[in-house]
Design an enzyme around this catalytic site. Structure first.
Site, PDB file in Angstrom:
ATOM      1  N   LYS A 137       3.064  -8.236  -0.436  1.00 19.04           N
ATOM      2  CA  LYS A 137       2.795  -9.653  -0.589  1.00 19.04           C
ATOM      3  C   LYS A 137       3.480 -10.185  -1.847  1.00 19.04           C
ATOM      4  CE  LYS A 137      -0.747 -13.099  -0.348  1.00 19.04           C
ATOM      5  NZ  LYS A 137      -1.847 -13.554  -1.191  1.00 19.04           N
TER       6      LYS A 137
ATOM      7  N   LYS B 186       5.849  -1.786 -12.880  1.00 18.37           N
ATOM      8  CA  LYS B 186       5.066  -3.013 -13.028  1.00 18.37           C
ATOM      9  C   LYS B 186       5.282  -3.671 -14.381  1.00 18.37           C
ATOM     10  CE  LYS B 186       1.165  -2.339  -9.856  1.00 18.37           C
ATOM     11  NZ  LYS B 186      -0.303  -2.223  -9.776  1.00 18.37           N
TER      12      LYS B 186
ATOM     13  N   LYS C  87       9.529  -2.014   0.290  1.00 13.25           N
ATOM     14  CA  LYS C  87       8.283  -1.875   1.034  1.00 13.25           C
ATOM     15  C   LYS C  87       7.719  -3.245   1.378  1.00 13.25           C
ATOM     16  CE  LYS C  87       4.300   0.036  -0.318  1.00 13.25           C
ATOM     17  NZ  LYS C  87       3.287   0.913  -0.919  1.00 13.25           N
TER      18      LYS C  87
END
Ligand code: TRP
Length: 331
Positions: free
Chosen positions: A195, A112, A192
């Site tokens: 969104k 991240k 994966k």
């Protein structure tokens, strides 16, 4: 006494099919067996940049989505995490029994933070807050997907270190592995379904039929039609969605039939895609209908407040015990 479980989901604004098959469906199935607490984790969401108005409406939308998918707020305590601010107090305390070195090894942080221009300290200590979510309710189990295994292992280490420093108190939370389903993006089956990767990389549980059909029709497959050929990731993923849906509907014959066609090298991918679409919509249609009814009822905020009140009662007990053990405050 029934065992308690906690799980959390980020308020991303809308639930997708990956969330549904990977997590939410399992949570719904667990409600009879366990005392469940489900948190819509808005404190976690602010560790990266997010618009305040969007955040609040996303939290509420997520609550409606979860209820539409079968999370029953009578049986499950459903909360927006920050409605129970004790999560953060416990998180601070737990940060003192968390190894800095352990945090530096979290792969999700590495992933991240690589995508952020500004890397907040909150993004780094995110797993401590996650441990607090779980330990605040003295949960025995945590239903999680594979990507959260490392975070859960850290939660266990945090519990152990607290217990050894301040006396045995927290149960070490165990992973509750549901039917592990890792749904991949239809447009790029190497990643994966999510969104954040963009519109074409997820199928929303509440998305309209025409748009879902289009996404399934354009799903990446392969050139196919070779008897005994290994399944490419895209085709595998379509079968996964088909089989999960068919299983829930109680009739897996189409899936079995199509699988044997694939083995013989006679499977038309258009037929596979049609079957995926049809079965999936059979699952999603009633959920979408329920979502509209729940929204029309107009009481979701009330439901969440009730959840927060019930959660806070447990949290108050835990934090009083913890403060006493640690020697915080004037008593
Ligand atoms: N980090 C989890 C995710 O991204 C969400 C989460 C927050 C969570 N707190 C939790 C999951 C506690 C399980 C238990 O999916």
């Amino acid at each position: 006494m029934r065992k308690r479980v906690f799980s959390g989901i980020q308020p991303t604004g809308t639930l997708h099919v990956g969330n549904y098959f990977g997590a939410v469906r399992n949570w719904a199935a667990m409600q009879d067996e366990y005392d469940c607490v489900i948190g819509i984790v808005d404190y976690h969401a602010i560790t990266i940049d997010i618009d305040p108005d969007e955040l609040r409406s996303a939290s509420i939308a997520m609550a409606l989505d979860l209820m539409a998918c079968g999370i029953d707020p009578e049986r499950t305590i459903l909360i927006v995490q920050s409605d129970v601010p004790t999560h953060t107090e416990l998180s601070w305390i737990l940060s003192s029994v968390t190894s800095y070195g352990d945090l530096t090894r979290m792969t999700q942080f590495k992933d991240k933070s690589a995508k952020q221009e500004f890397v907040s300290a909150g993004l780094f200590t995110y797993p401590v807050l996650q441990a607090a979510d779980i330990l605040l309710y003295r949960a025995h189990g945590v239903p999680i997907g594979e990507d959260q295994v490392q975070h859960l292992e850290l939660s266990r280490r945090i519990a152990r270190r607290f217990n050894s420093r301040f006396g045995e108190y927290f149960p070490e939370p165990e992973p509750v592995v549901g039917k592990g389903a890792r749904i991949m993006s239809l447009a790029d089956p190497s990643i994966k379904m999510s969104k954040s990767a963009g519109e074409q990389h997820y199928v929303g549980v509440m998305e309209d039929e025409a748009s879902i059909r289009k996404k399934i029709r354009s799903a990446v497959t392969d050139t196919g039609l070779e008897a005994g050929a290994e399944m490419s990731p895209g085709v595998e993923n379509l079968f996964e969605i088909l089989e999960l849906s068919a299983e829930m509907l109680g009739d897996t014959s189409v899936a079995t039939e199509l699988r044997s066609e694939h083995e013989q090298g006679s499977l038309m991918y258009s037929a596979l895609k049609d079957a995926v679409f049809e079965r999936l919509m059979e699952i999603l249609r009633p959920i979408q209908k329920r979502r509209a009814e729940l929204e029309a009822a107009g009481n979701v905020v009330e439901i969440l407040r009730d959840g927060a009140r019930r959660a806070q009662a447990i949290a108050d007990e835990t934090i009083a015990d913890v403060r006493a053990r640690v020697g915080l405050g004037t008593g």
